[in-house]
Write a protein that holds these residues in place. Structure first.
Motif, PDB file in Angstrom:
ATOM      1  N   UNK A  17       0.811  -1.210   0.000  1.00 12.27           N
ATOM      2  CA  UNK A  17       0.000   0.000   0.000  1.00 12.27           C
ATOM      3  C   UNK A  17       0.846   1.263   0.000  1.00 12.27           C
ATOM      4  N   UNK A  18       2.025   1.200   0.609  1.00 13.39           N
ATOM      5  CA  UNK A  18       2.823   2.411   0.809  1.00 13.39           C
ATOM      6  C   UNK A  18       3.134   3.173  -0.489  1.00 13.39           C
ATOM      7  N   UNK A  19       3.656   2.547  -1.555  1.00 14.17           N
ATOM      8  CA  UNK A  19       3.975   3.314  -2.774  1.00 14.17           C
ATOM      9  C   UNK A  19       2.769   3.982  -3.411  1.00 14.17           C
ATOM     10  N   UNK A  20       1.573   3.465  -3.127  1.00 13.27           N
ATOM     11  CA  UNK A  20       0.365   4.063  -3.701  1.00 13.27           C
ATOM     12  C   UNK A  20       0.170   5.499  -3.249  1.00 13.27           C
ATOM     13  N   UNK A  21       0.635   5.827  -2.047  1.00 14.95           N
ATOM     14  CA  UNK A  21       0.477   7.203  -1.581  1.00 14.95           C
ATOM     15  C   UNK A  21       1.217   8.161  -2.504  1.00 14.95           C
ATOM     16  N   UNK A  22       2.348   7.708  -3.025  1.00 17.61           N
ATOM     17  CA  UNK A  22       3.095   8.544  -3.976  1.00 17.61           C
ATOM     18  C   UNK A  22       2.373   8.655  -5.307  1.00 17.61           C
ATOM     19  N   UNK A  23       1.818   7.543  -5.783  1.00 18.91           N
ATOM     20  CA  UNK A  23       1.124   7.566  -7.071  1.00 18.91           C
ATOM     21  C   UNK A  23      -0.045   8.536  -7.060  1.00 18.91           C
ATOM     22  N   UNK A  24      -0.618   8.767  -5.879  1.00 18.64           N
ATOM     23  CA  UNK A  24      -1.752   9.686  -5.780  1.00 18.64           C
ATOM     24  C   UNK A  24      -1.284  11.106  -5.457  1.00 18.64           C
ATOM     25  N   UNK A  25      -0.447  11.259  -4.427  1.00 14.69           N
ATOM     26  CA  UNK A  25      -0.133  12.629  -3.989  1.00 14.69           C
ATOM     27  C   UNK A  25       0.843  13.359  -4.915  1.00 14.69           C
ATOM     28  N   UNK A  26       1.457  12.642  -5.850  1.00 16.65           N
ATOM     29  CA  UNK A  26       2.345  13.318  -6.798  1.00 16.65           C
ATOM     30  C   UNK A  26       1.583  14.282  -7.708  1.00 16.65           C
ATOM     31  N   UNK A  27       0.270  14.173  -7.707  1.00 15.96           N
ATOM     32  CA  UNK A  27      -0.556  15.062  -8.520  1.00 15.96           C
ATOM     33  C   UNK A  27      -0.856  16.382  -7.798  1.00 15.96           C
ATOM     34  N   UNK A  28      -0.461  16.463  -6.545  1.00 18.39           N
ATOM     35  CA  UNK A  28      -0.682  17.681  -5.759  1.00 18.39           C
ATOM     36  C   UNK A  28       0.619  18.466  -5.652  1.00 18.39           C
ATOM     37  N   UNK A  29       0.563  19.775  -5.436  1.00 18.34           N
ATOM     38  CA  UNK A  29       1.788  20.573  -5.313  1.00 18.34           C
ATOM     39  C   UNK A  29       2.561  20.212  -4.048  1.00 18.34           C
ATOM     40  N   UNK A  30       3.864  20.084  -4.191  1.00 16.07           N
ATOM     41  CA  UNK A  30       4.723  19.709  -3.069  1.00 16.07           C
ATOM     42  C   UNK A  30       4.754  20.801  -2.000  1.00 16.07           C
ATOM     43  N   UNK A  31       4.841  20.389  -0.735  1.00 15.44           N
ATOM     44  CA  UNK A  31       4.780  21.330   0.387  1.00 15.44           C
ATOM     45  C   UNK A  31       6.081  21.405   1.183  1.00 15.44           C
ATOM     46  N   UNK A  32       7.152  20.808   0.700  1.00 16.93           N
ATOM     47  CA  UNK A  32       8.382  20.759   1.492  1.00 16.93           C
ATOM     48  C   UNK A  32       8.966  22.129   1.784  1.00 16.93           C
ATOM     49  N   UNK A  33       8.787  23.069   0.872  1.00 17.50           N
ATOM     50  CA  UNK A  33       9.331  24.397   1.135  1.00 17.50           C
ATOM     51  C   UNK A  33       8.713  25.019   2.383  1.00 17.50           C
ATOM     52  N   UNK A  34       7.448  24.716   2.648  1.00 19.02           N
ATOM     53  CA  UNK A  34       6.799  25.213   3.850  1.00 19.02           C
ATOM     54  C   UNK A  34       7.369  24.550   5.097  1.00 19.02           C
ATOM     55  N   UNK A  35       7.556  23.244   5.040  1.00 19.09           N
ATOM     56  CA  UNK A  35       8.045  22.515   6.209  1.00 19.09           C
ATOM     57  C   UNK A  35       9.498  22.865   6.510  1.00 19.09           C
ATOM     58  N   UNK A  36      10.317  23.022   5.483  1.00 20.84           N
ATOM     59  CA  UNK A  36      11.703  23.436   5.695  1.00 20.84           C
ATOM     60  C   UNK A  36      11.757  24.848   6.279  1.00 20.84           C
ATOM     61  N   UNK A  37      10.857  25.712   5.833  1.00 21.27           N
ATOM     62  CA  UNK A  37      10.794  27.070   6.370  1.00 21.27           C
ATOM     63  C   UNK A  37      10.366  27.060   7.829  1.00 21.27           C
TER      64      UNK A  37
END
Length: 324
Positions: A91-111
């Motif tokens: 099940x784990x890789x499926x989260x990537x197959x779905x959420x890759x369609x959304x804009x990444x949020x890492x810049x917020x978390x790093x900030x």
């Protein structure tokens, strides 16, 4: 031992007729992700594989239910639980197959990381403790994640059987709550984000918005630490085999291991809790040390682990196995 083996095959007086609660959790998550897959069908790389994979899980669940109904005993009940837990890695890789369609949020978390701590702990932790001893201890803890889950489930099966299904429900339920969060909160973690941005920019406090970059890129940094260590290689091999740019916030490693510790605490086995405690601490530290997570991810994992345990423990308060 002979009594334990005998109990494995002894038919239950009041066998469960329908699905176990944990299987209903799996079916609910399956249905949710199936709907999302149909909604994103034209933009996914291989939606047919995701759909047919879910149909296979339905078939596996039905087959194991039928085996249990033919021979309702502890062994066939255990098989139903083990099968669903073993499928978590699928099940784990499926989260990537779905959420890759959304804009990444890492810049917020790093900030946020920079604002809260004045630095990037994931960048500096391994540099502060470069010793091979620390590296191997943290990697050992990280590698102990699935063994800790298996130990907790098997301990309940062997020594607290009446609450075995309840413990399995809490573990599986927590996992799938995390998976739902991972689908809708696309954070990849330092190992992917730092690689994409560049260490020099990260060290300078530059955290650009990468938008849909991880839709087409899966490169990550090698883990810091003692590169010749046994446990270091175990962690790197696991990353190479199944890691994806997904599932960073909150840290499910911290969250699920916290659930395991609370399950052992729930039955008051303080000796086992004391044995597991050092591994648990190393695991929690390792999530930041190997750059899999931001420190805020680890803290959120600790908080949500306790929250999910409490919620699911309350929800499953009547879930005791009554048949022998």
């Amino acid at each position: 031992m002979s009594k334990f083996i005998k109990n494995l095959f002894q038919l239950e007086k009041k066998p469960l007729k329908g699905l176990m609660a944990l299987e209903w959790v799996v079916m609910a998550y399956l249905l949710l992700t199936m709907v999302i897959t149909f909604f994103l069908y034209t933009s996914m790389d291989n939606p047919q594989a995701m759909i047919f994979g879910r149909l296979r899980i339905v078939a596996i669940t039905a087959a194991l239910w039928l085996v249990y109904r033919i021979a309702p005993c502890r062994l066939t009940r255990l098989a139903r639980v083990v099968a669903q837990m073993a499928l978590l890695a699928w099940w784990y890789p499926d989260t990537y197959e779905i959420n890759r369609h959304l804009p990444n949020l890492d810049h917020l978390f790093a900030t946020w990381e920079q604002q809260l701590f004045g630095c990037q702990p994931a960048l500096l932790f391994s540099k502060a403790l470069p010793s091979p001893v620390f590296s191997e201890l943290f990697d050992m803890g990280y590698a102990a994640y699935y063994p800790m889950i298996a130990l907790t489930a098997l301990y309940y099966f062997g020594w607290h059987y009446r609450e075995f299904e309840r413990a399995a429900f809490i573990l599986l339920g927590s996992f799938f709550i995390y998976y739902v969060i991972f689908i809708f909160v696309p954070v990849v973690g330092p190992t992917f984000y730092y690689k994409a941005v560049g260490i020099s920019d990260i060290a300078a406090g530059v955290f650009p918005n990468l938008h849909d970059y991880f839709n087409a890129h899966q490169e990550c940094l090698p883990s810091p630490g003692y590169a010749d260590g046994i446990f270091y290689h175990l962690v790197e091999d696991a990353k190479a085999a199944g890691e994806r740019p997904t599932a960073a916030f909150p840290s499910s490693h911290v969250g699920i291991s916290t659930v395991c510790m609370l399950l052992i605490w729930h039955v008051r086995n303080y000796r086992l809790l004391a044995v597991m405690a050092p591994v648990y601490i190393f695991l929690c530290c390792a999530t930041v040390y190997i750059q899999a997570h931001y420190l805020v991810d680890a803290i959120a994992g600790l908080v949500t682990g306790g929250l999910f345990f409490s919620l699911l423990l309350w929800r499953s308060r009547d879930m005791l196995i009554r048949g022998k």
